[in-house]
Scaffold this active site. Structure first.
Site, mmCIF file in Angstrom:
data_model
loop_
_atom_site.group_PDB
_atom_site.id
_atom_site.type_symbol
_atom_site.label_atom_id
_atom_site.label_comp_id
_atom_site.label_asym_id
_atom_site.label_seq_id
_atom_site.Cartn_x
_atom_site.Cartn_y
_atom_site.Cartn_z
ATOM 1 C CB ALA A 99 -0.898 0.005 1.155
ATOM 2 N N GLY A 142 -0.181 -4.867 0.897
ATOM 3 C CA GLY A 142 -1.421 -4.751 0.203
ATOM 4 C C GLY A 142 -1.299 -5.646 -1.062
ATOM 5 C CD GLU A 145 -3.535 -7.042 3.085
ATOM 6 O OE1 GLU A 145 -3.985 -7.227 4.334
ATOM 7 O OE2 GLU A 145 -3.244 -5.837 2.616
ATOM 8 C CD GLU A 165 1.001 -5.800 5.943
ATOM 9 O OE1 GLU A 165 0.117 -5.712 4.889
ATOM 10 O OE2 GLU A 165 1.780 -6.715 6.179
#
Length: 291
Positions: A99, A142, A145, A165
């Site tokens: 992300a 992300g 994911e 993360e």
């Protein structure tokens, strides 16, 4: 939805109506083209939707605008009767390196909680048409994911998957702890989430995260070929099959079997089930009408 020619491919641009139906986070970029992604139709019959993440300088970091555009493209492909499957990919270097941290750095708890931060990212997992992730390079945070939201993951030989993360003082927030655990089991998922360590393409395949591994230069074309195989079947029945398989991750065995049975019985109300069985008996290729 407007359609524009771009080389030998079609460029899809969402209509005003499609934009209006999206969650109120941020509209897709205006103009004739997307800003953060490339959207085309591929395959010999132009029946495979193709989305390429296109932020090369940021290693395809998933900013909010990019994810909204992905949602727009998925909506357009869902509404396109010719498209039977969708491929999502990045570049040879990175599927998506995570992300966009700069976008998140100064967010507060109140902003995240009241705005249900990242909730609209889940659009990838709610598409009825099968979605294939073609992962080359980094699929981290992300990016991992996003790949796991897809129905099938094909990995390039140099792909790396991870949920780092923890190294940023936070945890996965778009399904990483849940989908990774279901894919690879508790021990490996816990190790990856707690250490931030990555796994390579072969480990991803061995653990069940990816189904196939290909050379980097063949990955996308192989993913499109898979999409073409899927698109050749009944889109209606494919959606039922996808729902049934997804039910295995959310329901008990007894409940899942009941769902499967209901969906199986439902196929007998379709013209495509009748055509498929009739074609088999008559020893010819089925001609599905998605009805």
């Amino acid at each position: 939805m407007a359609v524009f020619l771009k080389g030998a491919s079609l460029l899809l641009v969402p209509s005003r109506r499609a934009l209006a139906a999206l969650p109120a986070v941020r509209l897709c970029s205006s103009g004739d083209q997307y800003k953060y992604i490339v959207v085309e139709k591929r395959g010999e019959k132009n029946n495979v939707g193709f989305i390429q993440l296109n932020r090369p300088k940021a290693l395809n970091a998933l900013c909010d605008g990019l994810m909204v555009e992905v949602g727009c493209a998925l909506d357009a492909f869902e509404a396109d009767g010719d498209v039977g499957a969708i491929v999502i990919t990045g570049s040879d270097r990175a599927f998506a390196a995570g992300a966009d941290i700069k976008e998140m750095q100064n967010r507060t708890f109140q902003e995240c909680y009241s705005g249900n931060f990242l909730s609209h990212w889940n659009r990838v997992s709610t598409v009825k048409k099968p979605v294939i992730a073609a992962v080359n390079g980094f699929a981290l945070g992300g990016g991992c994911e996003l790949a796991m939201m897809c129905d099938i993951i094909y990995a390039g030989e140099k792909a790396q998957f991870g949920q780092p993360e923890i190294l940023l003082g936070t945890i996965p927030g778009a399904g990483g702890t849940q989908r990774l655990t279901r894919a690879v089991g508790k021990s490996l998922a816990m190790e990856m989430v707690l250490t931030g360590d990555r796994i390579d393409a072969q480990q991803a395949k061995q653990s069940g995260l990816a189904s196939k591994v290909y050379p980097v230069d063949q990955l996308v074309s192989e993913a499109v070929k898979c999409g073409e195989k899927i698109a050749a079947n009944s889109k209606l029945i494919s959606a039922m099959a996808k729902e049934a398989v997804n039910g295995a991750f959310e329901l008990s065995l007894a409940e899942g079997n009941r769902l499967e049975k209901r969906l199986f019985h439902s196929t007998f109300a379709t013209e495509d089930r009748k055509e498929g069985m009739t074609a088999f008996v008559e020893k010819r290729k089925a001609s599905f009408k998605d009805q």
